[in-house]
Structures are given as C-alpha cells and as structure tokens.
Design an enzyme around this catalytic site. Structure first.
Site, PDB file in Angstrom:
ATOM      1  N   LYS A  13      45.740  54.579  33.488  1.00 24.66           N
ATOM      2  CA  LYS A  13      45.548  53.454  32.558  1.00 24.66           C
ATOM      3  C   LYS A  13      44.056  53.118  32.408  1.00 24.66           C
ATOM      4  O   LYS A  13      43.567  52.939  31.307  1.00 24.66           O
ATOM      5  CB  LYS A  13      46.292  52.201  33.059  1.00 24.66           C
ATOM      6  N   ARG A  88      52.206  42.557  35.585  1.00 26.43           N
ATOM      7  CA  ARG A  88      52.830  43.419  36.593  1.00 26.43           C
ATOM      8  C   ARG A  88      54.150  42.844  37.081  1.00 26.43           C
ATOM      9  O   ARG A  88      54.799  43.446  37.938  1.00 26.43           O
ATOM     10  CB  ARG A  88      51.906  43.538  37.799  1.00 26.43           C
ATOM     11  N   ARG A 122      40.987  59.837  44.098  1.00 23.82           N
ATOM     12  CA  ARG A 122      40.248  58.957  43.170  1.00 23.82           C
ATOM     13  C   ARG A 122      39.015  58.360  43.853  1.00 23.82           C
ATOM     14  O   ARG A 122      39.041  58.008  45.020  1.00 23.82           O
ATOM     15  CB  ARG A 122      41.168  57.829  42.704  1.00 23.82           C
ATOM     16  N   ARG A 155      38.378  53.397  47.116  1.00 24.76           N
ATOM     17  CA  ARG A 155      38.885  52.026  47.236  1.00 24.76           C
ATOM     18  C   ARG A 155      39.708  51.871  48.512  1.00 24.76           C
ATOM     19  O   ARG A 155      40.402  52.787  48.928  1.00 24.76           O
ATOM     20  CB  ARG A 155      39.774  51.705  46.025  1.00 24.76           C
ATOM     21  N   ARG A 166      51.910  50.131  47.064  1.00 23.69           N
ATOM     22  CA  ARG A 166      51.693  49.898  45.629  1.00 23.69           C
ATOM     23  C   ARG A 166      52.777  50.561  44.798  1.00 23.69           C
ATOM     24  O   ARG A 166      53.227  50.007  43.799  1.00 23.69           O
ATOM     25  CB  ARG A 166      50.304  50.397  45.232  1.00 23.69           C
TER      26      ARG A 166
HETATM   27  P1  ADP Z   1      46.146  50.314  40.422  1.00 22.16           P
HETATM   28  O1  ADP Z   1      46.728  50.205  39.054  1.00 22.16           O
HETATM   29  O2  ADP Z   1      45.396  51.569  40.634  1.00 22.16           O
HETATM   30  O3  ADP Z   1      47.116  50.038  41.528  1.00 22.16           O
HETATM   31  P2  ADP Z   1      44.441  47.978  39.933  1.00 22.16           P
HETATM   32  O4  ADP Z   1      42.981  48.226  39.954  1.00 22.16           O
HETATM   33  O5  ADP Z   1      45.102  47.731  38.629  1.00 22.16           O
HETATM   34  O6  ADP Z   1      45.078  49.208  40.688  1.00 22.16           O
HETATM   35  O7  ADP Z   1      44.818  46.750  40.902  1.00 22.16           O
HETATM   36  C1  ADP Z   1      44.363  46.693  42.223  1.00 22.16           C
HETATM   37  C2  ADP Z   1      45.021  45.550  42.963  1.00 22.16           C
HETATM   38  O8  ADP Z   1      44.699  44.288  42.338  1.00 22.16           O
HETATM   39  C3  ADP Z   1      46.557  45.562  43.004  1.00 22.16           C
HETATM   40  O9  ADP Z   1      47.055  46.412  44.016  1.00 22.16           O
HETATM   41  C4  ADP Z   1      46.841  44.075  43.272  1.00 22.16           C
HETATM   42  O10 ADP Z   1      46.602  43.723  44.608  1.00 22.16           O
HETATM   43  C5  ADP Z   1      45.806  43.385  42.418  1.00 22.16           C
HETATM   44  N1  ADP Z   1      46.313  43.148  41.042  1.00 22.16           N
HETATM   45  C6  ADP Z   1      45.830  43.698  39.899  1.00 22.16           C
HETATM   46  N2  ADP Z   1      46.528  43.267  38.833  1.00 22.16           N
HETATM   47  C7  ADP Z   1      47.477  42.428  39.304  1.00 22.16           C
HETATM   48  C8  ADP Z   1      48.530  41.678  38.705  1.00 22.16           C
HETATM   49  N3  ADP Z   1      48.738  41.719  37.386  1.00 22.16           N
HETATM   50  N4  ADP Z   1      49.328  40.923  39.513  1.00 22.16           N
HETATM   51  C9  ADP Z   1      49.129  40.882  40.823  1.00 22.16           C
HETATM   52  N5  ADP Z   1      48.176  41.578  41.471  1.00 22.16           N
HETATM   53  C10 ADP Z   1      47.348  42.348  40.726  1.00 22.16           C
END
Ligand code: ADP
Length: 214
Positions: A13, A88, A122, A155, A166
């Site tokens: 994404k 999410r 990554r 990360r 996740r």
């Molecule tokens: P990825 O899609 O690779 O898992 P992101 O960079 O989108 O990672 O998100 C990293 C972290 O940030 C998530 O694992 C969560 O802890 C937090 N996070 C991001 N977006 C949300 C969301 N919409 N609701 C709750 N937590 C979020």
C-alpha cells in the site's frame, strides 16, 4: 479523488501510494507514518503509542480517528487524498464515512507467504519514510536513503513476532472491511503481487474502468 488503500501489512500500500501520488498530486496520508513520526518526535501521542507499534498491536480507535480527522482538515487534503493504513477497524470506517467519505477503496490481494517474505526484507528511511526491500528494491548505497540520505533501518514491528500479531489483527479486525465497502459499492480489488510498476498499471486500469474511462 478520495481513496483508501486496504490490504494486509506488506501488501504494498505504501509503495504504491508513493507512486500513485506522483501522477495524481494528492497527499499520501499513512497513519503508520504519522504514528512513527510522533514516536520519533517524542510527542504526547508518540509516548502513548510507542509500545503498541513495536508489538504490532493496533492503536485505540479514538486516538487514531482523532489523528486522521485533524490531518484531513489540513488545506492540502481538501481536493482529495490517499489514505494508507486507515481505516483498520469497522468503527474507524464508520467514523470516516461520517466526516470524510472515500470515493473508492482499493483492496490489495496478496498471499500471506508473500507478505511475510516482504516484511522480513523491508527497510524504511527513518527521515523521510521511503520504503525499500533488501531483495527487490535496495537503496543504491547500503543503509542510506536514495532520496534524502537518511538512515535506512528495519522497523521494530518488522520482526517475526510482531509480523505474526499484525497479520492476526488484519484478519480479525481489518479484513471485514472488504465486505463492508463492497456493500457500499466502493470496493475495487487488485492483484498486489509483482513489481510496483506492474501493480501501478493494474491500479490505474481499475480506477479508469471504475470511472467509466476504461
Ligand atoms: P503495516 O501496514 O506495514 O502494518 P503501518 O505503517 O500502516 O504498517 O502501521 C504501523 C502500525 O501503526 C500498526 O501496526 C499499528 O500499531 C499502528 N496503526 C497504523 N494505522 C492504524 C490504524 N488505522 N488503527 C490502529 N493502529 C494503526
């Protein structure tokens, strides 16, 4: 155009959003990037979410919704945006629908095996957030960002235990959004496996046919 990118972690994404905003001139708004910036800056929000991010858990809905609501109120988000990583959960989707409904939701289909392989290789720039992959898209100089020279690192949540958490969270909390948006007639599904440029072509084609320009 207001777009949501939906899909498991590692679906591509963020990579695709970086490419898509170059041609569409929309802000790429990633809640993960916003949370990581807050952690790096040591803000009140950053202190609250640091441990949650590292473990791979989800930040509570009220904090996340407030953050997005504020970001979408900024002047550069008036004409449109690409939201990456939000919503999410169903409550997040309901909130967004009430204050800033998306036009379309792009669902990235990628197998778990591909996701795990991508996440464990990554790397991300600590300064500008640019995404790399040691196998398929390494930076030109090891450890340094091509775009800004910042430190390219792994990360905390791209470690095995967090990756598993996740993926479980995605299945339980986020995957139900696919049917939710389908019922609203907003869902476009694209195959997320392959080179970013190829996925971009699929994305352009899906959006083109959705708006009748096929
Ligand atoms: P990825 O899609 O690779 O898992 P992101 O960079 O989108 O990672 O998100 C990293 C972290 O940030 C998530 O694992 C969560 O802890 C937090 N996070 C991001 N977006 C949300 C969301 N919409 N609701 C709750 N937590 C979020």
């Amino acid at each position: 155009m207001k777009l949501i990118f939906l899909g498991p972690p590692g679906a591509g994404k963020g990579t695709l959003a970086d490419l898509a905003v170059q041609e569409r001139k929309l802000p790429h708004i990633s809640t993960g990037d916003l949370f990581r910036a807050a952690v790096k800056d040591g803000t009140e929000l950053g202190l609250k979410v640091k441990g949650i991010l590292a473990s791979g858990g989800l930040v509570p809905d009220d904090l996340t919704i407030a953050l997005v609501r504020e970001r979408l109120a900024a002047p550069d988000a008036k004409a449109g945006w690409i939201l990456d990583g939000f919503p999410r959960t169903i409550p997040q989707a309901e909130a967004l629908e009430a204050f800033a409904p998306a036009d379309k939701v792009v669902n990235f289909e990628v197998d778990d095996a591909v996701v795990v392989a991508r996440l464990s290789t990554r790397r991300v720039c600590r300064a500008c957030g640019k995404i790399y992959n040691t196998r398929t898209m390494p930076p030109k100089k090891e450890g340094a960002c091509d775009a800004c020279g910042g430190e390219v690192y792994t990360r905390d949540d791209d470690k095995e235990a967090s990756i598993r958490t996740r993926l479980e969270n995605y299945r339980k909390q986020t995957a139900p959004l696919i049917a939710w948006y389908e019922a609203k007639g907003k869902l476009l599904t694209i195959d997320g496996v392959g080179e970013p440029k190829l996925v971009l072509t699929r994305f352009d084609a899906a959006l083109g046919s959705a708006s009748g320009r096929a």
